[in-house]
Design a protein around this motif. Structure first.
Motif, mmCIF file in Angstrom:
data_model
loop_
_atom_site.group_PDB
_atom_site.id
_atom_site.type_symbol
_atom_site.label_atom_id
_atom_site.label_comp_id
_atom_site.label_asym_id
_atom_site.label_seq_id
_atom_site.Cartn_x
_atom_site.Cartn_y
_atom_site.Cartn_z
ATOM 1 N N THR A 1 29.729 37.177 39.497
ATOM 2 C CA THR A 1 30.880 37.094 40.409
ATOM 3 C C THR A 1 30.543 37.709 41.753
ATOM 4 O O THR A 1 30.912 37.173 42.809
ATOM 5 N N TYR A 2 29.823 38.823 41.721
ATOM 6 C CA TYR A 2 29.403 39.503 42.957
ATOM 7 C C TYR A 2 28.527 38.584 43.808
ATOM 8 O O TYR A 2 28.742 38.429 45.017
ATOM 9 N N ARG A 3 27.562 37.962 43.162
ATOM 10 C CA ARG A 3 26.672 37.056 43.900
ATOM 11 C C ARG A 3 27.426 35.834 44.421
ATOM 12 O O ARG A 3 27.163 35.354 45.526
ATOM 13 N N THR A 4 28.355 35.329 43.617
ATOM 14 C CA THR A 4 29.140 34.175 44.048
ATOM 15 C C THR A 4 29.985 34.516 45.274
ATOM 16 O O THR A 4 30.095 33.718 46.215
ATOM 17 N N ALA A 5 30.585 35.704 45.264
ATOM 18 C CA ALA A 5 31.398 36.126 46.408
ATOM 19 C C ALA A 5 30.555 36.226 47.670
ATOM 20 O O ALA A 5 30.952 35.751 48.743
ATOM 21 N N ASN A 6 29.393 36.835 47.561
ATOM 22 C CA ASN A 6 28.521 36.969 48.728
ATOM 23 C C ASN A 6 28.040 35.611 49.215
ATOM 24 O O ASN A 6 27.989 35.355 50.424
ATOM 25 N N ALA B 1 34.119 39.230 60.582
ATOM 26 C CA ALA B 1 33.112 39.498 59.548
ATOM 27 C C ALA B 1 33.657 40.469 58.507
ATOM 28 O O ALA B 1 33.453 40.287 57.294
ATOM 29 N N SER B 2 34.369 41.490 58.957
ATOM 30 C CA SER B 2 34.912 42.488 58.033
ATOM 31 C C SER B 2 35.995 41.893 57.143
ATOM 32 O O SER B 2 36.002 42.096 55.923
ATOM 33 N N LEU B 3 36.926 41.129 57.753
ATOM 34 C CA LEU B 3 38.040 40.590 56.976
ATOM 35 C C LEU B 3 37.580 39.517 55.999
ATOM 36 O O LEU B 3 37.974 39.529 54.828
ATOM 37 N N VAL B 4 36.756 38.597 56.455
ATOM 38 C CA VAL B 4 36.301 37.529 55.563
ATOM 39 C C VAL B 4 35.475 38.110 54.421
ATOM 40 O O VAL B 4 35.670 37.758 53.245
ATOM 41 N N GLY B 5 34.554 39.013 54.738
ATOM 42 C CA GLY B 5 33.724 39.611 53.697
ATOM 43 C C GLY B 5 34.540 40.380 52.675
ATOM 44 O O GLY B 5 34.330 40.246 51.455
ATOM 45 N N ALA B 6 35.502 41.180 53.139
ATOM 46 C CA ALA B 6 36.286 42.002 52.228
ATOM 47 C C ALA B 6 37.315 41.178 51.462
ATOM 48 O O ALA B 6 37.498 41.367 50.250
ATOM 49 N N ALA B 7 37.995 40.258 52.133
ATOM 50 C CA ALA B 7 39.057 39.487 51.475
ATOM 51 C C ALA B 7 38.498 38.573 50.387
ATOM 52 O O ALA B 7 39.045 38.507 49.278
ATOM 53 N N ILE B 8 37.407 37.885 50.693
ATOM 54 C CA ILE B 8 36.832 36.989 49.689
ATOM 55 C C ILE B 8 36.272 37.777 48.519
ATOM 56 O O ILE B 8 36.360 37.348 47.364
ATOM 57 N N ARG B 9 35.724 38.950 48.789
ATOM 58 C CA ARG B 9 35.248 39.798 47.682
ATOM 59 C C ARG B 9 36.417 40.150 46.757
ATOM 60 O O ARG B 9 36.287 40.087 45.521
ATOM 61 N N LEU C 1 33.100 48.836 49.993
ATOM 62 C CA LEU C 1 33.522 47.494 49.587
ATOM 63 C C LEU C 1 33.061 47.204 48.167
ATOM 64 O O LEU C 1 33.822 46.652 47.355
ATOM 65 N N ASP C 2 31.841 47.576 47.836
ATOM 66 C CA ASP C 2 31.329 47.385 46.474
ATOM 67 C C ASP C 2 32.186 48.131 45.460
ATOM 68 O O ASP C 2 32.519 47.612 44.389
ATOM 69 N N SER C 3 32.545 49.376 45.809
ATOM 70 C CA SER C 3 33.320 50.201 44.888
ATOM 71 C C SER C 3 34.708 49.624 44.640
ATOM 72 O O SER C 3 35.159 49.527 43.489
ATOM 73 N N MET C 4 35.382 49.201 45.706
ATOM 74 C CA MET C 4 36.726 48.645 45.518
ATOM 75 C C MET C 4 36.669 47.315 44.782
ATOM 76 O O MET C 4 37.525 47.027 43.926
ATOM 77 N N GLY C 5 35.661 46.496 45.084
ATOM 78 C CA GLY C 5 35.518 45.240 44.371
ATOM 79 C C GLY C 5 35.331 45.457 42.878
ATOM 80 O O GLY C 5 35.923 44.752 42.053
ATOM 81 N N ALA C 6 34.508 46.441 42.517
ATOM 82 C CA ALA C 6 34.295 46.748 41.103
ATOM 83 C C ALA C 6 35.584 47.237 40.443
ATOM 84 O O ALA C 6 35.878 46.880 39.295
ATOM 85 N N ASN C 7 36.373 48.039 41.168
ATOM 86 C CA ASN C 7 37.641 48.526 40.614
ATOM 87 C C ASN C 7 38.628 47.393 40.388
ATOM 88 O O ASN C 7 39.350 47.380 39.381
ATOM 89 N N VAL C 8 38.676 46.442 41.318
ATOM 90 C CA VAL C 8 39.567 45.290 41.150
ATOM 91 C C VAL C 8 39.138 44.465 39.943
ATOM 92 O O VAL C 8 39.971 44.041 39.131
#
Length: 400
Positions: free
Chosen positions: A61-66, A122-130, A381-388
């Motif tokens: 999922t992480y790789r797909t998001a990136n 860059a910040s919003l697209v990267g964080a929101a899609i993650r 961003l990695d930490s919050m994505g993992a928590n979600v």
């Protein structure tokens, strides 16, 4: 002889009874312990397999998001260059030389707006899609273990409907955010003359001023106006407001809940903190790139196209303009501790404009080491994505 044996057994009957109970109990406890040990071992094995399966699913999922964010790099640049068009203005400079100064004032606003919008996009697209992909990944993990999330499977059709939110972000959200940033940038940089020379510290101060107004934290230009120019909640740029389903379709209800949960995540304090970190990091990267163009002679050697932009621009500027007109915003030539070389070097705004305008092409490219990749590898961003992901992933123990 038999009577003696019988008497012996009769006299020691209590001992035999107790001994039998002890031996039988020991045998029973041994079998019970063996069975429990096998059950524990089976649970441990299942837990380990679940952990490995979840870890593998999370990494996918992480790789797909990136990869999704990287695939949108071209769309982001296209939207940004369309909303903040420099080619038309440059053509107008050639065709309408009598209005050259006014056009260059527009180019100045476009240049600053482009650089700042690049950081925010860059910040919003990267964080929101993650966040979206991690929430969806948590839901679909239930399907991976053949049970579905909370007993309700996430179909491919449902996943497709949920991911259409990306189209809203690119087609409506990004243009809306760029327009908002342009309004703020216009208000801040309009008073800075084109012939004003800026140090890197002063340029950083201008970025900081614009960022404060966008965040609604600046009070130096009037409380009411600053609040009106504050950026909207991030979910307004990412998702279209979901409408509660009218029918009885379970799939529509699940989709509605997923969109509401995504909106709550994007508007949460934790996501705001992540965005603040990414934006600050983005500005630092931009300033590092701008430092490469100090002193004045360096960008002219490295970027031949700049000569076309700024050739003899000083002749078109009004020599009667006071050189300190922008001091109120840019401030004195002091600031955060850069190197003495950078602090002692300044570049006219007119020569910074093409550099600021051109940053978008490298920053939003999927090339390693650029802004977009650095956003995606940010620790917060990695930490919050993992928590979600963990919050919405269904444990195997609850699925059986």
């Amino acid at each position: 002889m038999f009577s003696r044996v019988k008497d012996f057994l009769y006299r020691h009957r209590r001992k035999f009874l107790i001994g039998g109970v002890i031996v039988g109990g020991a045998a029973f406890l041994s079998r019970y312990a063996e069975r429990k040990l096998l059950e524990w071992h089976d649970q441990q094995t299942r837990a380990l397999l679940e952990k490995q399966k979840k870890r593998q699913h999370y990494e996918n999922t992480y790789r797909t998001a990136n990869a999704t964010v990287m695939s949108l790099s071209g769309s982001m640049k296209e939207v940004l260059t369309r909303e903040l068009d420099t080619e038309t203005l440059l053509q107008a400079v050639k065709e309408q030389p009598q209005h050259k100064r006014n056009i260059w004032e527009q180019l100045k606003v476009v240049g600053f707006s482009r650089a700042i919008s690049t950081v925010y996009i860059a910040s919003l697209v990267g964080a929101a899609i993650r966040m979206q992909l991690m929430l969806l990944g948590g839901y679909t993990f239930g399907d991976l273990i053949h049970s579905g999330h909370a007993g309700l499977p996430i179909s491919q059709t449902l996943q497709q409907k949920y991911l259409t939110a990306v189209h809203f972000l690119v087609e409506e959200g990004i243009p809306k955010l760029v327009q908002h940033i342009t309004q703020v940038a216009t208000r801040i940089v309009s008073g800075i003359p084109l012939n004003r020379s800026l140090t890197l510290s002063q340029l950083e101060a201008i970025f900081h001023e614009i960022r404060l107004v966008i965040a609604g934290e600046n009070t130096s230009h009037g409380d009411g106006q600053s609040r009106r120019q504050k950026v909207e909640p991030w979910s307004k740029y990412v998702l279209q407001l979901p409408v509660p389903p009218d029918g009885e379709s379970e799939e529509e209800k699940i989709l509605y809940n997923m969109l509401i949960e995504t909106s709550d995540i994007l508007d949460s304090e934790d996501f705001g903190t992540v965005m603040d970190t990414l934006i600050q990091h983005g500005f630092n990267i931009m300033l590092d790139r701008m430092a490469d163009f100090y002193p004045v002679t360096k960008p002219q050697q490295e970027n031949g196209s700049m000569e076309k932009w700024v050739d003899n621009i000083s002749r078109d500027l009004d020599p009667g303009l006071p050189p300190d007109l922008g001091d109120k915003i840019a401030g004195p030539q002091t600031g955060p501790p850069h190197s003495n070389f950078i602090n002692s070097t300044s570049v006219p705004v007119a020569k910074l404009v093409p550099v600021l305008s051109g940053l978008v092409h490298a920053a939003l490219s999927p090339t390693p080491g650029q802004l977009l990749q650095k956003v995606l590898t940010n620790d917060k961003l990695d930490s919050m994505g993992a928590n979600v992901y963990e919050a919405f992933a269904l444990p195997l123990s609850q699925a059986v």
